[in-house]
Write a protein that holds these residues in place. Structure first.
Motif, mmCIF file in Angstrom:
data_model
loop_
_atom_site.group_PDB
_atom_site.id
_atom_site.type_symbol
_atom_site.label_atom_id
_atom_site.label_comp_id
_atom_site.label_asym_id
_atom_site.label_seq_id
_atom_site.Cartn_x
_atom_site.Cartn_y
_atom_site.Cartn_z
ATOM 1 N N PRO A 222 13.928 -3.868 18.879
ATOM 2 C CA PRO A 222 14.293 -5.187 18.342
ATOM 3 C C PRO A 222 15.676 -5.193 17.673
ATOM 4 C CG PRO A 222 12.712 -4.084 16.898
ATOM 5 C CD PRO A 222 13.000 -3.134 18.001
ATOM 6 N N TYR B 47 8.471 -8.135 12.330
ATOM 7 C CA TYR B 47 9.048 -8.419 13.648
ATOM 8 C C TYR B 47 8.321 -9.554 14.386
ATOM 9 C CZ TYR B 47 11.743 -4.137 13.018
ATOM 10 O OH TYR B 47 12.603 -3.183 12.538
ATOM 11 N N ARG C 226 18.686 -10.238 10.205
ATOM 12 C CA ARG C 226 18.291 -9.868 8.842
ATOM 13 C C ARG C 226 18.984 -10.817 7.859
ATOM 14 N NH1 ARG C 226 20.040 -3.854 7.200
ATOM 15 N NH2 ARG C 226 17.954 -3.258 7.912
ATOM 16 N N ASN D 170 25.439 5.713 6.956
ATOM 17 C CA ASN D 170 24.106 5.759 7.592
ATOM 18 C C ASN D 170 23.776 7.135 8.160
ATOM 19 O OD1 ASN D 170 24.763 2.843 7.535
ATOM 20 N ND2 ASN D 170 22.805 2.687 8.594
ATOM 21 N N TYR E 217 18.349 -4.028 -2.314
ATOM 22 C CA TYR E 217 18.445 -2.559 -2.243
ATOM 23 C C TYR E 217 19.803 -2.087 -2.753
ATOM 24 C CZ TYR E 217 19.731 1.943 -0.169
ATOM 25 O OH TYR E 217 20.219 3.223 0.009
ATOM 26 N N THR F 249 25.127 5.204 -2.211
ATOM 27 C CA THR F 249 25.245 4.800 -0.798
ATOM 28 C C THR F 249 26.506 3.980 -0.574
ATOM 29 O OG1 THR F 249 24.267 3.345 0.873
ATOM 30 C CG2 THR F 249 23.686 2.857 -1.389
ATOM 31 N N ASP F 250 26.982 3.982 0.658
ATOM 32 C CA ASP F 250 28.161 3.149 0.962
ATOM 33 C C ASP F 250 27.842 1.661 0.854
ATOM 34 O OD1 ASP F 250 26.644 2.775 3.292
ATOM 35 O OD2 ASP F 250 28.268 3.271 4.680
ATOM 36 N N GLU F 251 26.534 1.327 0.849
ATOM 37 C CA GLU F 251 26.165 -0.096 0.798
ATOM 38 C C GLU F 251 26.549 -0.749 -0.525
ATOM 39 O OE1 GLU F 251 22.519 -1.434 2.426
ATOM 40 O OE2 GLU F 251 22.550 0.028 4.038
ATOM 41 N N LEU G 164 17.042 2.095 12.018
ATOM 42 C CA LEU G 164 17.476 1.815 13.399
ATOM 43 C C LEU G 164 17.236 2.987 14.362
ATOM 44 C CD1 LEU G 164 18.958 -0.261 15.311
ATOM 45 C CD2 LEU G 164 20.987 1.057 14.863
ATOM 46 N N ARG H 199 27.882 0.170 11.922
ATOM 47 C CA ARG H 199 27.551 1.176 10.919
ATOM 48 C C ARG H 199 28.314 2.456 11.267
ATOM 49 N NH1 ARG H 199 26.115 -2.854 9.004
ATOM 50 N NH2 ARG H 199 24.115 -3.392 8.026
ATOM 51 N N SER I 6 14.386 2.871 -0.094
ATOM 52 C CA SER I 6 15.623 2.992 0.683
ATOM 53 C C SER I 6 15.779 2.003 1.836
ATOM 54 C CB SER I 6 15.719 4.424 1.237
ATOM 55 O OG SER I 6 14.756 4.604 2.263
ATOM 56 N N ASN J 141 25.617 -1.907 16.776
ATOM 57 C CA ASN J 141 24.192 -1.620 16.999
ATOM 58 C C ASN J 141 23.806 -1.625 18.481
ATOM 59 O OD1 ASN J 141 23.846 -1.340 14.272
ATOM 60 N ND2 ASN J 141 23.138 -3.453 13.966
ATOM 61 N N TYR K 129 18.675 -7.042 15.758
ATOM 62 C CA TYR K 129 18.904 -8.229 14.927
ATOM 63 C C TYR K 129 20.182 -8.956 15.353
ATOM 64 C CZ TYR K 129 15.850 -5.788 11.492
ATOM 65 O OH TYR K 129 14.827 -5.131 10.853
ATOM 66 N N HIS L 192 22.677 -10.028 6.199
ATOM 67 C CA HIS L 192 23.011 -8.829 6.977
ATOM 68 C C HIS L 192 24.494 -8.439 6.858
ATOM 69 C CE1 HIS L 192 22.165 -6.811 11.169
ATOM 70 N NE2 HIS L 192 22.593 -5.956 10.269
HETATM 71 O O1 DAU Z 1 24.725 2.789 4.847
HETATM 72 C C1 DAU Z 1 23.797 3.588 4.188
HETATM 73 C C2 DAU Z 1 22.446 2.927 4.230
HETATM 74 O O2 DAU Z 1 22.008 2.982 5.569
HETATM 75 C C3 DAU Z 1 21.426 3.568 3.313
HETATM 76 O O3 DAU Z 1 21.841 3.410 1.979
HETATM 77 C C4 DAU Z 1 20.042 2.930 3.493
HETATM 78 O O4 DAU Z 1 19.079 3.618 2.722
HETATM 79 C C5 DAU Z 1 19.667 3.016 4.955
HETATM 80 O O5 DAU Z 1 18.438 2.351 5.158
HETATM 81 C C6 DAU Z 1 20.749 2.413 5.847
HETATM 82 O O6 DAU Z 1 20.795 0.962 5.699
HETATM 83 P P1 DAU Z 1 21.040 0.006 6.961
HETATM 84 O O7 DAU Z 1 20.480 -1.318 6.643
HETATM 85 O O8 DAU Z 1 22.433 0.071 7.441
HETATM 86 O O9 DAU Z 1 20.131 0.808 8.032
HETATM 87 P P2 DAU Z 1 19.030 0.310 9.094
HETATM 88 O O10 DAU Z 1 18.690 1.493 9.910
HETATM 89 O O11 DAU Z 1 17.926 -0.457 8.460
HETATM 90 O O12 DAU Z 1 19.878 -0.709 9.993
HETATM 91 C C7 DAU Z 1 21.041 -0.273 10.672
HETATM 92 C C8 DAU Z 1 21.576 -1.458 11.468
HETATM 93 O O13 DAU Z 1 20.646 -1.761 12.515
HETATM 94 C C9 DAU Z 1 21.712 -2.731 10.648
HETATM 95 O O14 DAU Z 1 22.843 -3.460 11.115
HETATM 96 C C10 DAU Z 1 20.448 -3.501 10.971
HETATM 97 C C11 DAU Z 1 20.151 -3.104 12.403
HETATM 98 N N1 DAU Z 1 18.724 -3.084 12.799
HETATM 99 C C12 DAU Z 1 17.863 -2.353 12.055
HETATM 100 C C13 DAU Z 1 16.523 -2.304 12.369
HETATM 101 C C14 DAU Z 1 15.548 -1.503 11.530
HETATM 102 C C15 DAU Z 1 18.292 -3.774 13.925
HETATM 103 O O15 DAU Z 1 19.100 -4.421 14.619
HETATM 104 N N2 DAU Z 1 16.968 -3.728 14.242
HETATM 105 C C16 DAU Z 1 16.063 -3.043 13.497
HETATM 106 O O16 DAU Z 1 14.852 -3.067 13.840
#
Ligand code: DAU
Ligand code: NAD
Length: 341
Positions: free
Chosen positions: A210, A337, A278, A184, A155, A131-133, A195, A219, A91, A254, A212, A281
């Motif tokens: 951290p 990181y 990322r 999310n 993914y 997922t919405d992704e 996140l 989100r 995921s 974010n 990005y 992204h």
């Molecule tokens: O939208 C649904 C999706 O949400 C699910 O299908 C996925 O399984 C789930 O992991 C999630 O994906 P995202 O990539 O949106 O979630 P994530 O928490 O990894 O990242 C959320 C946002 O935060 C994204 O814009 C990247 C940013 N981020 C994430 C991490 C881990 C950062 O800026 N720093 C970070 O360390």
């Protein structure tokens, strides 16, 4: 076991959303359901999430891979499930960039094996948790269920494969399939790599957060308990062959989320650390879930309530997340990181 009780075959039940869903089911139905939790126990699967239900007479856990067709078939033969709900997946988008193969295997091929087992049995409903992704990124407006699919990470492409494969079994074999596409999630039991779970736990430990790129990616945040109620609602009230978006109606950049986490944990902005963006992204996700809301489902939690419950949970459950931040996690953290946690 009395066959009068409805039998749920839940995959990925030791993960974040799956374990919240199993707790939700027992709170809602008590003894009136029989729950089989089938999970491979990858790094993200944690039996601790279900410690409080593991002695229940109406609960069984099986360690297994959804790609293990023989074991899946054997369990189907033994229990004849009424409902199959597939939460199992690789995921995390960041991990899919470094290691796409596991994502395609579980998120597309694994769905195929579950569909094959399901079509040999008289199941009442197959819910594919998508997922919405799968829609990709949107600059303005919101995605509806009619929007095209433009997944942009390994993914989300793997999830799109599983999503459309499930639909094809409805069209071709009349399997009673429903696909859900949620935004999310955040809340208790989320592995500390996403996140909110990462930033809350890092903040509690005075470690850096951290962000990005420019921190302006958006989100739509959905409290996990609302997602669980939506899945159960769709199981009972949804229509075969349909897709249902499940949104949080809560779009945030974010950086805004990060500031709210700092405020909720009483920490300073100096913990913010700007890091490399990322790859690929997605800029913004936004979901229109009027189709589900007009069917009668409603969110119960505001973002403020959901976040307050989440921060409280991570504050009170250090014993749950501290052991997770060790071993392979620390290696992943450093390579991803570029610094020690
Ligand atoms: O939208 C649904 C999706 O949400 C699910 O299908 C996925 O399984 C789930 O992991 C999630 O994906 P995202 O990539 O949106 O979630 P994530 O928490 O990894 O990242 C959320 C946002 O935060 C994204 O814009 C990247 C940013 N981020 C994430 C991490 C881990 C950062 O800026 N720093 C970070 O360390
Ligand atoms: P998670 O990573 O926390 O949990 C995934 C679970 O699946 C783990 O318990 C893991 O052990 C298990 N698993 C992985 N591969 C498996 C396999 N091959 N066979 C059996 N079990 C396997 O994920 P999550 O955040 O709880 O997400 C659950 C589902 O919801 C996923 O399908 C995900 O794509 C979807 N989803 C997640 C979000 C989100 O924000 N987290 C939003 C929308 C949709």
């Amino acid at each position: 076991m009395s066959k009068k009780r409805e039998v749920y075959f839940i995959t990925g039940g030791c993960g974040f959303i799956g374990s919240n869903f199993i707790h939700y089911l027992f709170e809602l139905h008590g003894q009136n359901v029989f729950v089989i939790n089938y999970d491979k126990l990858t790094y993200a699967g944690n039996p601790e999430n279900l410690k409080s239900v593991e002695e229940r007479e109406n609960y069984r856990f099986y360690k297994g891979d959804i790609c293990d067709q023989e074991l899946v078939e054997r369990i189907f033969n033994q229990y004849q499930p009424d409902y199959v709900i597939n939460f199992a997946a690789e995921s995390h988008v960041d991990r899919s960039i470094g290691n796409p193969e596991d994502f395609i295997r579980t998120d597309t091929l694994g769905v195929f094996y579950l569909l094959e087992a399901s079509r040999k049995h008289q199941i009442k409903r197959f819910i594919q948790i998508s997922t919405d992704e799968v829609y990709g990124s949107i600059q303005e407006g919101k995605f509806t269920e009619e929007s095209g699919l433009f997944p942009s990470s390994p993914y989300s492409a793997g999830k799109a494969g599983g999503d459309r494969l499930a639909y094809s079994y409805y069209v071709t074999y009349n399997l009673p399939v429903i696909v859900t596409r949620a935004s999310n999630n955040y809340g208790p039991y989320q592995y500390p790599e996403k996140l909110i779970s990462l930033f809350v736990t890092n903040a509690l430990d005075d470690k850096s957060l951290p962000i990005y790129g420019d921190g302006k990616n958006v989100r739509d945040w959905l409290f996990v308990k609302d997602h669980c109620s939506a899945v159960e609602f769709i199981l009972r009230n949804g229509n075969d062959g349909e897709i249902y978006n499940v949104g949080g109606n809560c779009e945030k950049e974010n950086l805004e989320i990060t500031r709210e986490i700092l405020k909720a944990t009483g920490k300073e902005e100096s913990l913010i650390k700007w890091v490399k963006d990322r790859a690929g992204h997605d800029r913004r996700y936004a979901l229109d879930d009027n189709k589900l809301v007009s069917l009668g489902w409603n969110r119960e939690y505001t973002f403020e309530q959901g976040m307050a419950e989440t921060v409280k949970w991570y504050t009170e459950n250090r014993k749950w997340w501290e052991p997770l931040k060790s071993g392979e996690y620390l290696e992943y953290y450093k390579s991803h990181y570029g610094e020690e946690l």
